[in-house]
Motif scaffolding. Structure first.
Motif, mmCIF file in Angstrom:
data_model
loop_
_atom_site.group_PDB
_atom_site.id
_atom_site.type_symbol
_atom_site.label_atom_id
_atom_site.label_comp_id
_atom_site.label_asym_id
_atom_site.label_seq_id
_atom_site.Cartn_x
_atom_site.Cartn_y
_atom_site.Cartn_z
ATOM 1 N N TYR A 112 0.809 -1.222 0.000
ATOM 2 C CA TYR A 112 0.000 0.000 0.000
ATOM 3 C C TYR A 112 0.839 1.267 0.000
ATOM 4 C CZ TYR A 112 -4.648 -1.984 0.650
ATOM 5 O OH TYR A 112 -5.838 -2.624 0.452
ATOM 6 N N ARG A 113 2.154 1.127 0.224
ATOM 7 C CA ARG A 113 2.968 2.342 0.316
ATOM 8 C C ARG A 113 2.867 3.182 -0.950
ATOM 9 N NH1 ARG A 113 6.639 -1.931 -0.449
ATOM 10 N NH2 ARG A 113 8.196 -1.639 -2.094
ATOM 11 N N PHE A 114 2.632 2.526 -2.086
ATOM 12 C CA PHE A 114 2.541 3.284 -3.344
ATOM 13 C C PHE A 114 1.231 4.072 -3.431
ATOM 14 C CE2 PHE A 114 5.284 -0.371 -4.196
ATOM 15 C CZ PHE A 114 6.434 0.311 -4.563
ATOM 16 N N LEU A 115 0.219 3.648 -2.635
ATOM 17 C CA LEU A 115 -1.057 4.352 -2.646
ATOM 18 C C LEU A 115 -1.107 5.416 -1.549
ATOM 19 C CD1 LEU A 115 -3.561 1.400 -3.165
ATOM 20 C CD2 LEU A 115 -2.035 2.510 -4.786
ATOM 21 N N THR A 119 4.755 10.816 -2.980
ATOM 22 C CA THR A 119 5.884 11.080 -3.884
ATOM 23 C C THR A 119 5.559 10.775 -5.341
ATOM 24 O OG1 THR A 119 6.728 8.987 -3.102
ATOM 25 C CG2 THR A 119 7.913 10.952 -2.394
ATOM 26 N N LEU A 120 4.725 9.738 -5.570
ATOM 27 C CA LEU A 120 4.466 9.358 -6.958
ATOM 28 C C LEU A 120 3.437 10.252 -7.641
ATOM 29 C CD1 LEU A 120 4.658 5.484 -6.765
ATOM 30 C CD2 LEU A 120 6.406 7.129 -7.433
ATOM 31 N N ASP A 121 2.881 11.238 -6.896
ATOM 32 C CA ASP A 121 1.987 12.201 -7.542
ATOM 33 C C ASP A 121 2.775 13.083 -8.504
ATOM 34 O OD1 ASP A 121 0.105 11.129 -5.946
ATOM 35 O OD2 ASP A 121 0.013 12.798 -4.532
ATOM 36 N N ALA A 122 4.021 13.359 -8.128
ATOM 37 C CA ALA A 122 4.836 14.259 -8.941
ATOM 38 C C ALA A 122 5.745 13.490 -9.902
ATOM 39 C CB ALA A 122 5.673 15.160 -8.036
ATOM 40 N N HIS A 123 5.940 12.196 -9.635
ATOM 41 C CA HIS A 123 6.846 11.417 -10.490
ATOM 42 C C HIS A 123 6.137 10.177 -10.974
ATOM 43 C CE1 HIS A 123 10.113 13.795 -8.742
ATOM 44 N NE2 HIS A 123 9.540 13.585 -7.581
ATOM 45 N N SER A 124 6.622 9.620 -12.081
ATOM 46 C CA SER A 124 6.153 8.284 -12.428
ATOM 47 C C SER A 124 7.355 7.351 -12.338
ATOM 48 C CB SER A 124 5.544 8.284 -13.831
ATOM 49 O OG SER A 124 6.470 8.861 -14.724
ATOM 50 N N PRO A 524 2.927 1.687 -13.345
ATOM 51 C CA PRO A 524 3.124 0.998 -14.625
ATOM 52 C C PRO A 524 2.863 -0.500 -14.492
ATOM 53 C CG PRO A 524 5.233 1.547 -13.616
ATOM 54 C CD PRO A 524 4.179 2.158 -12.748
ATOM 55 N N ASP A 525 2.517 -1.154 -15.630
ATOM 56 C CA ASP A 525 2.354 -2.614 -15.565
ATOM 57 C C ASP A 525 3.719 -3.271 -15.454
ATOM 58 O OD1 ASP A 525 3.512 -3.158 -18.129
ATOM 59 O OD2 ASP A 525 1.666 -2.379 -19.024
ATOM 60 N N GLU A 526 3.700 -4.558 -15.152
ATOM 61 C CA GLU A 526 4.935 -5.229 -14.786
ATOM 62 C C GLU A 526 5.977 -5.169 -15.910
ATOM 63 O OE1 GLU A 526 4.400 -9.013 -12.999
ATOM 64 O OE2 GLU A 526 6.548 -9.276 -12.619
ATOM 65 N N VAL A 554 4.878 -3.673 -6.562
ATOM 66 C CA VAL A 554 4.174 -2.739 -7.450
ATOM 67 C C VAL A 554 3.034 -3.473 -8.154
ATOM 68 C CG1 VAL A 554 4.356 -1.249 -9.471
ATOM 69 C CG2 VAL A 554 6.198 -1.269 -7.778
ATOM 70 N N ALA A 555 3.294 -4.717 -8.603
ATOM 71 C CA ALA A 555 2.252 -5.489 -9.281
ATOM 72 C C ALA A 555 1.068 -5.700 -8.356
ATOM 73 C CB ALA A 555 2.831 -6.834 -9.738
ATOM 74 N N LYS A 556 1.362 -5.964 -7.089
ATOM 75 C CA LYS A 556 0.311 -6.187 -6.104
ATOM 76 C C LYS A 556 -0.459 -4.889 -5.853
ATOM 77 C CE LYS A 556 0.377 -9.175 -2.086
ATOM 78 N NZ LYS A 556 1.274 -9.559 -0.982
ATOM 79 N N ALA A 557 0.273 -3.787 -5.731
ATOM 80 C CA ALA A 557 -0.354 -2.497 -5.428
ATOM 81 C C ALA A 557 -1.363 -2.111 -6.504
ATOM 82 C CB ALA A 557 0.712 -1.415 -5.289
ATOM 83 N N ARG A 558 -1.147 -2.557 -7.745
ATOM 84 C CA ARG A 558 -2.044 -2.181 -8.843
ATOM 85 C C ARG A 558 -3.432 -2.771 -8.695
ATOM 86 N NH1 ARG A 558 -0.422 -0.933 -14.004
ATOM 87 N NH2 ARG A 558 -1.533 -2.734 -14.844
ATOM 88 N N THR A 559 -3.537 -3.875 -7.950
ATOM 89 C CA THR A 559 -4.837 -4.551 -7.868
ATOM 90 C C THR A 559 -5.461 -4.476 -6.473
ATOM 91 O OG1 THR A 559 -3.740 -6.620 -7.328
ATOM 92 C CG2 THR A 559 -4.169 -6.186 -9.656
#
Lengths: 778, 197
Positions: A112-115, A119-124, A524-526, A554-559
């Motif tokens: 969940y850290r990615f959600l 920080t990722l609002d400004a970067h990809s 991004p996707d895997e 990251v793959a887990k965070a996407r779903t």
């Protein structure tokens, strides 16, 4: 006169009923302790928030725990051990001492850290961003911190978790020593502990404090001393102090009054009978409040028994007026119009409390009205049947006769009363302190030195300022989170401009579902992430393929379904968010708290431009709340006064008599207010309650003096009765006036002054003049 | 090596060597460090100066290939890098780091007694060319830190090696030894070079 078998039967029945009712009341009595009882009912959202804040809001449930008395490293160890101990305890929602570790984050929350992290609002997660992150991680690895960061890098090369944890830390960090919080001097280790129990539930707070003590005992060295500070600790402390003092005062009162009654009536049987109406009144009062309100508050009982103490006067009048040649029933019948007038008018005065809008006053009104009525009725209809006729008639007393003749010979100048009135009005008008005390805290008073020490600790910890809040509300938690996010740029500007030091709100900890989904969508996707990561890795010294755990997260965070406050709660991390949210029926309100408000104008301007945000000034709200409560109280008192005059007028049916009876009471009220104002005391609700008690006493004294009229024997009996009444009342309230507790003093002092003033004014203004009566001593 | 020291006659006392390492504060010395890790294709190599600011207080300035400043004061480590906010770590929470810092602090203070609280000390070589090994005592420190090796001549340390339990670690060459290293230098060859100095 011997007691008849019927009288004995009646007495036995009375005692049996009393004991049974007392036992029943005790078994079914549910005493609640909530010091907010005398706070007014909120009318607006702000006021509701304010009162909830006082008892259950985030800031007031937070206790500051200070550990001292040992070297800092030992204190730090004690702080950590105490923190670990308390975090497992149900009684505490939140324990913070500055101590945190990367491994304290639940493993299943890690993706969940990615959600959660901004920080990722400004970067990809492209090769550029990843490349910069990896270069920084290479430097971290090279630094002295490398040794402990190394195992963590494959899973979190962007250190996203640090971003989350930093957001979850208090907005302003206190001084740190040995990795835990200390005060500014570095001599006391500080912890913040949020109790589950609301602050104004002293019993639950006491239990939580006991848990703290027990936890400390288990872990700390002998030198470590703990002090706990905060609204909850204070309420437990004040409750304990109050009950100890009330018990002591109650014991001394009981002994004193029994001794006084023994001297006055010289018979243990008479004394026991003399307290039966009051005992009956107390039990009836408790039963009535229990039946109408469901439970009795401890503070209602304490005040209630103080106020119905006046009912002790009712049997005293009967006892003092007894004579050998008349049956007690006959005497009671003769006294009844006077007694009934007194009881009825006092009851009517208290009855108006029922419409005050303050729960405590309503309970108090119910308790006193029922209690006084029962005491009056038993004194009239039951006590005379069981009490014996005395050998002695106080009408024959020589010293009372001498006293009476001295009193009636005193020089009388009607102008003296007017001079007294004028003097009092002058004192009231020219006193320097404000007439009214508008501080809400005066209704739940805490010693000033404790408050000052608490403020200092909170300043050291950088905890939120309690005066200003911004509130937003919405249909559910997610709706308010969205609104909070909209406020964030404006709040950041305020921080950047130095208008405030920091702010805190629920969205800091938990982004709205929409925001979490947006962040998810940006991941991004895997396959493309792997391509970007490989490109970034190639430009650094890192081996390809070491960041597989990162790719998996990251793959887990996407779903993942968006994190909710309920899920956080299940994981034991919901306390912080919950404490910044208030549920009000179907609506949810969220609070933004501030620390270090430096530029109020900027804060006001910010709130004015945000349509959804309301800036709350809790102090101003509390003052207007208290003022409005007092206005209602004054209207209530005015209605009570009119009702009282009406009852007296109806009973006495003569303007001159009404004036004679009411004058002492009215002037005494003025004298008491002048005395308080003259000694620099601003008036609170408790003073007003006391004034009603004083008025009731004054009315009784005057009614009985007036009743005695021109009969010298009756005058002496009345003088005896009123002397016993006023000395016993004076004794009880002088003890309260000498108390160390502000609440008890606020009641004791006015009543003490009032009893003295009432007694002399009633004698002076109500008794006939010398010319009218010059009785020969028997 | 052990035979050589016995041959020299005087049994080597680790405590004595440590005592001779004591430095007057403030003092500073140039260093070159190579960091080896299983995560890395090739070692990270930086150079700069190490400063001793007094008991418990160290400073590590990296000047090449980037600029970074690490200060260790008491129990906190602060890392500042150009273009990034300072980061602070507490040592008590990070026992692996704690052991590493304690080793440096103890060595520069020449305080063997302090070192012996956290490490088992042993020495090899002779007074001319010696090597001390510090093995951490505490279990939590041992999870990540295998040992700290210090080698030198007389009262001059030349080489510090911090070895982790994963087969990685870093080697710090100081003073005269602080020469540019090859980009593909291996940990074993660097350690051998330290022993030979």
């Amino acid at each position: 006169m011997k007691r008849t078998p019927f009288a004995l039967f009646l007495l036995a029945l009375w005692v049996v009923v009393l004991v049974a009712a007392g036992g029943y009341a005790q078994r079914h009595l549910s005493v609640r302790n909530d010091l907010r009882l005398f706070l007014p009912t909120p009318a607006t959202d702000v006021e509701r928030l304010l009162l909830e804040g006082i008892g259950e809001g985030p800031a007031t449930r937070v206790l500051v725990v200070a550990l001292e008395g040992a070297p800092p490293d030992q204190l730090a160890d004690a702080s950590r051990a105490l923190g670990d101990e308390l975090r497992g305890d149900e009684a505490f929602l939140l324990v913070a001492n500055g101590d945190f570790a990367l491994d304290s984050f639940p493993d299943e929350l890690l993706p969940y850290r990615f959600l959660l992290s901004p920080t990722l609002d400004a970067h990809s997660l492209d090769r550029e961003y990843l490349g910069a992150a990896l270069a920084a991680r290479a430097r971290d690895l090279e630094s002295p911190a490398g040794l402990f960061l190394e195992p963590w890098l494959p899973r979190d090369p962007t250190l996203e978790l640090l971003g989350v944890l930093q957001r979850w830390l208090p907005t302003q960090e206190p001084r740190r020593e040995f990795d835990v919080w200390f005060d500014r001097d570095g001599t006391r280790a500080l912890l913040l502990v949020e109790t589950r129990a609301p602050a104004f539930d002293p019993d639950a707070q006491r239990a939580a404090l006991d848990r703290l003590d027990a936890a400390l005992l288990g872990i700390a060295g002998p030198g470590v001393k703990m002090t706990v500070s905060g609204a909850g600790a204070f309420s437990a402390l004040m409750e304990a102090r109050t009950s100890v003092e009330v018990q002591t005062i109650g014991l001394v009162d009981t002994i004193g009054i029994v001794v006084l009654l023994l001297i006055a009536y010289r018979g243990i049987g008479t004394v026991v009978l003399g307290v039966l109406p009051l005992a009956t009144a107390g039990i009836a009062g408790i039963a009535a409040v229990s039946a109408l309100f469901g439970a009795v508050h401890g503070i209602t009982l304490a005040f209630g028994f103080t106020l119905i103490g006046v009912a002790q006067d009712y049997p005293i009048h009967l006892l003092s007026h007894r004579r050998a040649d008349r049956a007690p029933q006959e005497i009671a019948r003769g006294l009844w119009p006077t007694l009934a007038t007194g009881v009825a008018s006092t009851c009517i005065a208290y009855f108006t409390f029922l419409f005050s809008g303050v729960l405590g006053l309503e309970e108090l009104a119910c308790f006193t009205v029922v209690g006084l009525a029962v005491a009056g009725l038993t004194s009239r209809f039951v006590l005379p049947a069981v009490v014996a006729s005395p050998a002695r008639d106080h009408g024959d007393s020589r010293w009372l006769a001498r006293l009476w003749s001295t009193i009636v010979r005193l020089p009388r100048a009607p102008s003296a009363a007017f001079v007294l009135i004028a003097a009092c009005v002058a004192v009231v008008a020219f006193a320097r302190e404000p007439l009214w005390d508008n501080d809400l805290r005066s209704l739940t008073p805490v010693p000033a030195d404790l408050l000052a020490a608490d403020q200092k600790l909170r300043a050291d910890l950088g905890t939120a300022d309690l005066r200003y809040l911004v509130a937003v509300d919405g249909a559910d938690v997610d709706a308010v989170l969205v609104q909070l996010e909209a406020l964030e740029p404006g709040l950041e500007t305020l921080v950047a401009r130095g208008a405030i030091d920091a702010y805190d709100d629920a969205a800091r900890y938990l982004p709205s579902a929409a925001k979490q989904r947006a962040r998810q969508a940006a991941l991004p996707d895997e396959r493309s992430l792997r391509a970007e990561l490989d490109a970034a890795t190639a430009a650094t010294e890192f081996r390809t393929g070491v960041f597989e755990p990162f790719l998996a997260d990251v793959a887990k965070a996407r779903t993942l379904p968006p994190l909710t406050v309920d899920r956080l709660r299940e994981l034991g991390l919901g306390a912080r968010v919950d404490s910044l949210l208030a549920r009000d029926g179907a609506k949810v309100a969220a609070l933004v708290t501030f620390s270090g408000v430096k530029d109020l104008g900027a804060l006001r301007a910010f709130a004015a431009t945000e349509p959804d945000a309301t800036l709350l000034d809790l102090r101003q709200a509390s003052e207007s709340l208290v003022a409005r409560e007092r206005e209602r109280m004054l209207v209530t008192l005015a209605v009570a006064a009119v009702a009282l005059v009406g009852v007296i007028a109806l009973a006495l049916r003569s303007r001159a008599r009404v004036l004679r009876v009411l004058a002492p009471m009215a002037i005494t009220t003025l004298v008491v207010v002048a005395a308080l104002r003259g000694s620099g005391i601003s008036l609170t609700l408790f003073h007003l309650i006391s004034l009603i008690l004083v008025a009731g006493l004054g009315l009784d004294y005057a009614l009985f003096f007036e009743h005695a009229a021109d009969d010298p024997f009756e005058q002496r009996r009345t003088l005896h009765a009123v002397l016993v009444c006023s000395i016993s009342t004076l004794f009880v309230f002088a003890l309260l006036a000498a108390s160390s507790l502000p609440v008890l003093r606020a009641i004791g002092l006015p009543v003490t002054i009032g009893v003295v003033s009432n007694f002399f004014l009633a004698l002076y203004l109500t008794t006939p003049r010398e010319a009218a009566a010059d009785p020969a001593p028997p | 090596m052990l035979a050589a020291s016995s041959a020299a006659g005087a049994p080597l006392d680790a405590r004595q060597i440590v005592a001779s390492l004591a430095r007057e504060a403030p003092s500073s010395i140039a260093f070159t460090e190579a960091r080896f890790s299983a995560l890395l294709r090739e070692p990270l190599i930086v150079s700069g100066t190490l400063g001793y600011l007094g008991p418990g207080s160290l400073e590590r300035r990296v000047t090449s290939p980037y600029v970074e400043r690490t200060t260790i004061r008491g129990d906190s480590v602060r890392i500042e890098r150009d273009g990034e906010g300072a980061r602070t770590f507490g040592l008590k929470r990070v026992p692996e780091l704690n052991g590493f810092v304690a080793a440096f602090v103890g060595l520069l203070a020449g305080d063997a007694t302090q070192l012996e609280q956290e490490f088992v000390l042993s020495a090899t070589g002779d007074a001319g060319s010696w090597q001390i090994e510090l093995a951490p005592k505490e279990a939590r420190a041992r999870r990540r830190l295998r040992s700290v090796l210090v080698s030198g001549h007389g009262s001059e340390p030349r080489c510090f090696a911090v070895l982790d339990t994963q087969g990685g670690g870093s080697v710090i060459l100081v003073g005269a030894s602080s020469v540019p290293l090859d980009a593909d230098v291996a940990l074993d060859s660097l350690l051998a070079r330290c022993r030979a100095e």
